[in-house]
Every structure is written in structure tokens, then in C-alpha cells.
Scaffold this motif. Structure first.
Motif, PDB file in Angstrom:
ATOM      1  N   ARG A  54      45.062  35.810  48.161  1.00 39.11           N
ATOM      2  CA  ARG A  54      46.257  34.965  48.030  1.00 39.11           C
ATOM      3  C   ARG A  54      46.142  34.151  46.824  1.00 39.11           C
ATOM      4  NH1 ARG A  54      46.066  32.836  52.757  1.00 39.11           N
ATOM      5  NH2 ARG A  54      45.205  30.666  52.418  1.00 39.11           N
ATOM      6  N   GLU A 174      37.109  31.579  55.841  1.00 34.31           N
ATOM      7  CA  GLU A 174      38.327  31.279  56.552  1.00 34.31           C
ATOM      8  C   GLU A 174      38.188  31.969  57.939  1.00 34.31           C
ATOM      9  OE1 GLU A 174      41.611  33.642  55.010  1.00 34.31           O
ATOM     10  OE2 GLU A 174      40.630  35.607  55.266  1.00 34.31           O
ATOM     11  N   ASP A 175      38.942  31.367  58.592  1.00 30.86           N
ATOM     12  CA  ASP A 175      39.107  31.861  60.088  1.00 30.86           C
ATOM     13  C   ASP A 175      38.957  33.364  60.283  1.00 30.86           C
ATOM     14  OD1 ASP A 175      39.888  32.429  62.739  1.00 30.86           O
ATOM     15  OD2 ASP A 175      41.375  30.413  62.961  1.00 30.86           O
ATOM     16  N   SER A 176      38.200  33.672  61.097  1.00 34.23           N
ATOM     17  CA  SER A 176      38.014  35.132  61.148  1.00 34.23           C
ATOM     18  C   SER A 176      39.178  35.906  61.688  1.00 34.23           C
ATOM     19  CB  SER A 176      36.706  35.524  62.180  1.00 34.23           C
ATOM     20  OG  SER A 176      36.908  35.036  63.468  1.00 34.23           O
ATOM     21  N   ARG A 177      40.195  34.982  62.522  1.00 35.84           N
ATOM     22  CA  ARG A 177      41.158  35.697  63.126  1.00 35.84           C
ATOM     23  C   ARG A 177      42.358  35.865  62.105  1.00 35.84           C
ATOM     24  NH1 ARG A 177      42.353  30.999  67.237  1.00 35.84           N
ATOM     25  NH2 ARG A 177      41.924  29.716  65.382  1.00 35.84           N
ATOM     26  N   VAL A 178      42.282  35.407  60.853  1.00 42.50           N
ATOM     27  CA  VAL A 178      43.525  35.852  59.928  1.00 42.50           C
ATOM     28  C   VAL A 178      42.802  36.545  58.659  1.00 42.50           C
ATOM     29  CG1 VAL A 178      44.682  33.803  60.436  1.00 42.50           C
ATOM     30  CG2 VAL A 178      42.972  33.404  58.640  1.00 42.50           C
ATOM     31  N   HIS A 179      41.481  36.989  58.994  1.00 39.74           N
ATOM     32  CA  HIS A 179      40.880  37.782  57.662  1.00 39.74           C
ATOM     33  C   HIS A 179      42.059  38.960  57.320  1.00 39.74           C
ATOM     34  CE1 HIS A 179      36.585  36.712  58.657  1.00 39.74           C
ATOM     35  NE2 HIS A 179      36.970  36.008  57.673  1.00 39.74           N
ATOM     36  N   HIS A 180      41.797  39.371  55.892  1.00 48.63           N
ATOM     37  CA  HIS A 180      42.497  40.472  55.774  1.00 48.63           C
ATOM     38  C   HIS A 180      42.056  41.767  56.614  1.00 48.63           C
ATOM     39  CE1 HIS A 180      44.318  43.785  53.556  1.00 48.63           C
ATOM     40  NE2 HIS A 180      45.312  42.981  53.071  1.00 48.63           N
ATOM     41  N   PRO A 181      42.901  42.599  57.020  1.00 49.68           N
ATOM     42  CA  PRO A 181      42.293  43.725  57.799  1.00 49.68           C
ATOM     43  C   PRO A 181      41.340  44.580  57.234  1.00 49.68           C
ATOM     44  CG  PRO A 181      44.763  43.614  58.091  1.00 49.68           C
ATOM     45  CD  PRO A 181      44.531  42.765  57.065  1.00 49.68           C
ATOM     46  N   ILE A 183      38.941  43.563  55.648  1.00 43.87           N
ATOM     47  CA  ILE A 183      37.635  43.151  55.375  1.00 43.87           C
ATOM     48  C   ILE A 183      37.038  42.600  56.789  1.00 43.87           C
ATOM     49  CG2 ILE A 183      37.675  42.391  53.107  1.00 43.87           C
ATOM     50  CD1 ILE A 183      37.694  39.384  54.578  1.00 43.87           C
ATOM     51  N   SER A 184      35.706  42.502  57.185  1.00 44.20           N
ATOM     52  CA  SER A 184      35.422  41.831  58.444  1.00 44.20           C
ATOM     53  C   SER A 184      33.804  41.386  58.130  1.00 44.20           C
ATOM     54  CB  SER A 184      35.214  42.972  59.423  1.00 44.20           C
ATOM     55  OG  SER A 184      34.717  42.689  60.699  1.00 44.20           O
ATOM     56  N   TYR A 269      41.233  26.317  48.825  1.00 41.01           N
ATOM     57  CA  TYR A 269      41.699  27.107  50.066  1.00 41.01           C
ATOM     58  C   TYR A 269      42.327  25.934  50.910  1.00 41.01           C
ATOM     59  CZ  TYR A 269      41.756  30.401  53.835  1.00 41.01           C
ATOM     60  OH  TYR A 269      42.154  31.197  54.993  1.00 41.01           O
ATOM     61  N   PHE A 270      41.752  25.044  51.330  1.00 42.94           N
ATOM     62  CA  PHE A 270      42.243  23.909  52.124  1.00 42.94           C
ATOM     63  C   PHE A 270      42.856  22.711  51.292  1.00 42.94           C
ATOM     64  CE2 PHE A 270      39.286  23.765  56.135  1.00 42.94           C
ATOM     65  CZ  PHE A 270      39.482  24.742  56.575  1.00 42.94           C
TER      66      PHE A 270
END
Lengths: 304, 296
Positions: A54, A174-181, A183-184, A269-270
């Protein structure tokens, strides 16, 4: 008008601004005006350039420097978002050093990176130290394709110790729930770091954006068994900074000794505002504030 | 140290003083004072008041009045104590009650008890439920019809947790955990009712895209990490009038949630809308109906 160095200028303008701001403030706040000028902040967790997923509001270095100055940050330890995914780490470090020279006017201190998964990473350590004159390194396990169980971690700790470099380890970005799909990055666990640090006890290490497990056992172990410092950027919930260092009466014992807690914003980022507000939200005394805002950082990394 | 005792002057750091925060009239539309791991929810509420006072929050809207978020339709042991606090602290505390769309009749009965005949001003859809019914399901229509009749505010927890195979946003949501797309589907059926899409969809970049065309959906940002630029983006895409502020304390820091809005390039008037004005406008009918004060 006599010449003022940066610190003198900031102190004087802070006193003037405090007088203006407090003219409409509460009695308690007015009482605070009698204290010396507020300390400038050393932000130990800033990154330059483009977040890979982003365009950030302050990804432009000049804009970020202006933002840091607006909020009284007098020194920022700057890594590079490019280090997360780039293979040409030397290019990453070269651009980081150039940007810090060009924009920071002493405010930005470049913290280079190495990637243990790439061949000949030791040469990047040497160049960061000898060529780019960087005071430390920052690694991003998970984004960089290794975890802290990598067999070269003790070697990296040893090299940074030999060269007197600080090693910063970003535990998350970043919060793993909003990672770009696409990446993991996975969860970075502290146990291998704790083991490695025991073999190189004199290494200077700071963990960044560290939350640890839900039970807090890994944070406890990190604090008990190593000398690692930690930034506050991941400390979440009302009054958490105070609770972590044991500032509140209801806190049984500090989870992090105050002398190992450092200001870190995780900007851009923050929002930078968030970390500063955490210091205001927690009921901290002057000595605790000074330690977190700059004193502990200065002990970890002497002034340039 | 008292809540109003500070050893830093925020103005020295480019931030509003407590007095200036108070002047912004901050209403926390996402307050978890009675929720969490606390064994004593009332004690937790009272302890958190230190930070409410310190950060200049004018009013908090608790999302867990009556039952618990895990079991919305089962009375909780602390219900009576919380009801009493809503009475004694009505100058700074309001409540909305969680419902369960898996059980629409029981949910409506709960709304009669806690809203029509009780202290609450709205309903909350929690983050998942045992029957796996999201807010877009037809079960929700009687609930929304009653909410509209009562002028109740409607808060819907939403997330888009990335996961699944193929890996995509929303595929790791819990059963019954609504997405912003679920909110839009519901809002289309009730174009004259306004809904709050909570947590900005979890992933604000996608959540904002999902709701932007549905003008009766407002967005609330609490409970996710603070991302610089997120509120600017929401204002650009949705307009200032569609954003409400939530604090999510005590599990989140007021610092975190205030920082999201202070990061944004807003006029003072627009910042006041986001921090409380928009929610007051949304809640005005039920405040009037219940004889509650909107103004200080």
C-alpha cells in the motif's frame, strides 16, 4: 540572535508552545508547565519508502521527516520496507543510507538489513558497518524467508557484537488477519532467539513490534533470560505502557523493566500519534517518560 | 496519580491537550467496559473509567448490555448491576444490547426488554454465532423492522479475515461473522434504516470499497490496528458524515483509536463529526424518545 543547535531550538520552542497550549488547560496541566522542557523523542522503530502492499501516507521521506519533527521526534532509527522482499539487500541499504543523509539532517539514523536466507549475507553486515556507517541492523523474519531458528542467527549475533552494532528484530509488521492473500509470513516465535542470545550474551538486541504469546510466557522468558530491549509499538489496551513497566499500583510486578522499554512508533505504517498518545494515556512519571522517550535508547545506541 | 495529572504536555508533541479532547466531544460508539477476560465486569468498568476520564471521552456506548457477547440471549449474573450503572452513570454511559440472528424471536423479545422497556439505545451483531447466521440472512428482517420502530442504533461487527483455499479475505471468518458485504445486502433491504459497519470490515481498504455505494451504511474503525491514512481514505470515499468513532477500550488503547483520527487531515468541524457528531445525529431519535441528553 545567537546560533542555536537543534536541541536548543527544540527545547526553546517547546517551552513557548507549552506556555501557549497551557493557557487554556486544567490546573494539573498548568502545574506541569513548571517542569523543564519536555524531552524530545527517539523513535526506535521507523521505516522508510514504500510498504509493499500500500502507498502509505508518509512513505515519502521528506514528508515523514516533517511529520517526525512536528511531533518532536529528535532522532529516528530508520529501517527500510524494501528489505522485506527485495533480493538486492545491498541496494536496499544503499538507498536507505542515501535517503537518511539527504533528508534527515541528523534526524534519521539508517538501520540496514541483512537477509539470512540470501547467500553471503555477512558481506552485507560488513558493508552496513564499514561502507554505510550504520549503527545497527534490522531483520524481518517471516517476510524475509527465515525464522529465528535459522542456523546462522548465532553467527549474526556474534558479528553484530564484534562490530558493536545493534540488532533489531521485527517480530511482526501487520495483523495477520489483513495480510495480502499472496503472502503468509507466519508467526515468529522468540524461543530460538532466547537460546541464541545465551550463546552471545553481550550482543545488543532490540525486539520490535513484539506481542508474544497470549500467556506472556515468551515475553517473560525474554526479559528474564536475555538483555533484549523492546519497543512499545505493539503494546495494546488502555494503560498498557504503565502496566508493562509496573507504573500502576494495581500492577503486581513489571513485565518489562522500565530501563528496557523504548519508544517505537512503527511509523509510517502506524500513525505516529498513536505511540505518543500511549505515553500520555498511561500515568507515567517524569523519570519513566524520560527513560522510554530517549534515555534508554541513548544507552543502547550512543549519539551519532 | 489522578486521571487529570500529566507529566507530558501533549501540545509539545503536536497533539491535543485533554481540554482540547474534551472540546471535541468524543463519543465512543464501541466500548467494551463490561466485556473480556475480567472475572468482575463491573470492577473492570470502574477501573477503565480512569482512562475515560484521562483521555476526555464524553460518552461511552457499551456493546454488551444484557447477556454476554458469547451468549447474547442468556442473562448474565452481572446484568442487574450493569443496569443500575446505566442509570447512575447515564450522563456518560449508554448501552446497546447484543442479539443473535439465529434466534430472531428471542432477539426481538430481548430488544423489547432492554430497549423499549429498558435502558438500551440499540443492538449489536456480535462476531459470529452458534448457528452461523450472518446479518444478511432473512432471519434479520424482523429484528431490523423492530429496531427501526424503536429508533434503535444498529451496530454490526464485521471482519474480512484472510484465509481459506484459495486464500482470500473473509474466508477465515467465524461462523455467522458478518462481512461488510453482508451489511450491504441487509442495508439494501432497509434503505431507510442506517447501519454501522463495525471494525471497518477489519480490512478497511476492502471494507470501504464494499460499503461505499450503500449510503445508509456508516463505518466505524475500532478494534483493528491503527493504519496511517485509513481515515483519510474513508473520508475520501464515503464522506465525513458516514464515519463514527469507537474506542474499543479497555482491550484496545484509546491512544490507538484516537490516533487513527488525529492522523487524518480533517478540519476541526469534520473531526468533531467523526469523534461524536455523526453518532449523536444517528442516536438523536432514541435519545429524544428516552428523554436522554445529547448535549452537555
Amino acid at each position: 540572535m545567537p546560533d542555536l543547535n537543534r536541541r536548543q531550538f527544540l527545547n526553546r520552542t517547546a517551552l513557548a508552545s507549552a506556555a501557549l497550549a497551557l493557557s487554556r488547560s486544567s490546573p494539573a496541566a498548568v502545574a506541569a508547565a513548571a517542569r523543564p522542557a519536555s524531552p524530545g523523542i527517539i523513535d526506535t522503530n521507523v521505516n522508510l519508502f514504500r510498504w509493499p502492499f500500500r502507498k502509505l501516507k508518509y512513505s515519502d521521506t521528506a514528508a515523514l521527516v516533517a511529520k517526525l519533527g512536528k511531533h518532536r521526534v529528535i532522532e529516528a532509527w530508520a529501517g527500510s520496507y524494501e528489505a522485506l522482499l527485495d533480493k538486492d539487500i545491498n541496494g536496499v541499504n544503499e538507498r536507505l543510507a542515501a535517503a537518511c543523509r539527504a533528508h534527515g539532517r541528523g534526524l534519521l539514523r539508517p538501520i540496514g538489513s541483512v537477509n539470512l536466507a540470501w547467500p553471503d549475507w555477512e558481506e552485507d553486515v560488513r558493508r552496513c558497518h564499514e561502507v554505510f556507517k550504520m549503527p545497527g541492523l534490522r531483520i524481518f523474519p517471516g517476510y524475509q524467508p527465515f525464522d529465528l531458528g535459522h542456523p546462522d542467527l548465532p553467527r549474526l549475533l556474534a558479528l553484530t557484537r564484534e562490530r558493536g552494532l545493534l540488532l533489531q528484530i521485527a517480530f511482526s509488521m501487520e495483523d495477520s488477519r489483513v495480510h495480502h492473500p499472496a503472502i503468509s509470513p507466519g508467526t515468529v516465535v522468540a524461543a530460538p532467539l532466547i537460546a541464541a542470545m545465551k550463546s552471545v550474551p553481550a550482543a545488543k538486541v532490540q525486539v520490535l513490534h513484539f506481542s508474544g504469546n497470549a500467556q506472556g510466557s515468551d515475553l517473560g522468558q525474554l526479559m528474564r533470560e536475555t538483555s533484549a530491549a523492546i519497543d512499545i509499538s505493539r503494546w495494546e489496551s488502555n494503560g498498557m505502557v504503565g502496566r508493562m513497566i509496573g507504573a500502576r499500583p494495581e500492577t503486581k510486578s513489571p513485565r518489562v523493566p522500565v530501563e528496557r522499554a523504548l519508544f517505537g512508533s512503527h511509523a509510517p505504517y502506524f500513525p505516529l500519534e498513536t505511540a505518543i498518545l500511549k505515553l500520555i494515556e498511561s500515568p507515567l512519571d517524569t523519570a519513566q517518560l524520560h527513560a522510554i522517550m530517549q534515555g534508554n535508547a541513548r544507552k543502547l545506541l550512543a549519539a551519532a | 496519580m489522578t486521571p487529570r495529572e500529566f507529566h507530558l504536555n501533549p501540545a509539545d508533541y503536536g497533539l491535543p491537550t485533554r481540554d482540547e479532547l474534551v472540546d471535541l466531544r468524543i463519543w465512543d460508539s464501541h466500548f467494551h467496559g463490561f466485556y473480556g477476560a475480567a472475572s468482575d465486569p463491573v470492577a473492570q468498568y470502574r477501573a477503565n473509567n480512569f482512562y475515560v476520564e484521562r483521555m476526555g471521552i464524553e460518552r461511552s456506548i457499551s456493546l454488551e448490555i444484557g447477556g454476554t457477547l458469547a451468549n447474547p440471549l442468556t442473562p448474565a449474573p452481572h446484568d442487574d448491576a450493569v443496569r443500575a450503572i446505566l442509570e447512575t452513570d447515564q450522563d456518560r454511559l449508554s448501552g446497546i444490547t447484543p442479539i443473535d440472528p439465529g434466534f430472531p424471536d428471542e432477539s426481538c423479545a430481548k430488544m423489547e426488554k432492554w430497549i423499549r422497556n429498558g435502558p438500551c439505545i440499540g443492538i449489536k451483531y456480535v462476531g459470529g454465532n452458534k448457528t452461523g447466521v450472518a446479518c444478511s440472512h432473512p432471519n434479520n428482517d424482523p429484528i431490523i423492522r423492530l429496531a427501526a420502530e424503536l429508533d434503535a442504533t444498529i451496530y454490526i461487527h464485521t471482519w474480512l479475515k484472510v484465509g481459506g483455499t484459495p486464500r482470500l479475505p473473509g474466508r477465515d471468518n467465524l461462523p455467522g461473522e458478518s462481512t461488510p458485504m453482508d451489511v450491504v445486502a441487509l442495508a439494501r433491504r432497509f434503505p431507510h434504516v442506517r447501519f454501522i459497519c463495525g471494525h471497518s470490515g477489519g480490512d478497511w481498504e476492502l471494507g470501504i470499497r464494499a460499503v461505499r455505494a450503500q449510503k445508509n451504511v456508516l463505518l466505524e474503525f475500532a478494534g483493528s490496528d491503527p493504519h496511517s491514512g485509513s481515515v483519510d481514505y474513508a473520508v475520501k470515499e464515503l464522506g465525513t458524515d458516514r464515519i463514527v468513532w469507537g474506542g474499543h477500550g479497555p482491550s484496545r488503547s484509546y491512544a490507538t483509536e484516537l490516533g487513527k483520527v488525529l492522523d487524518a487531515d480533517l478540519s476541526r468541524a469534520d473531526r468533531m463529526k467523526v469523534f461524536g457528531g455523526n453518532f449523536r445525529q444517528l442516536a438523536a431519535p432514541i435519545f429524544k424518545r428516552k428523554g436522554l441528553k445529547l448535549e452537555r
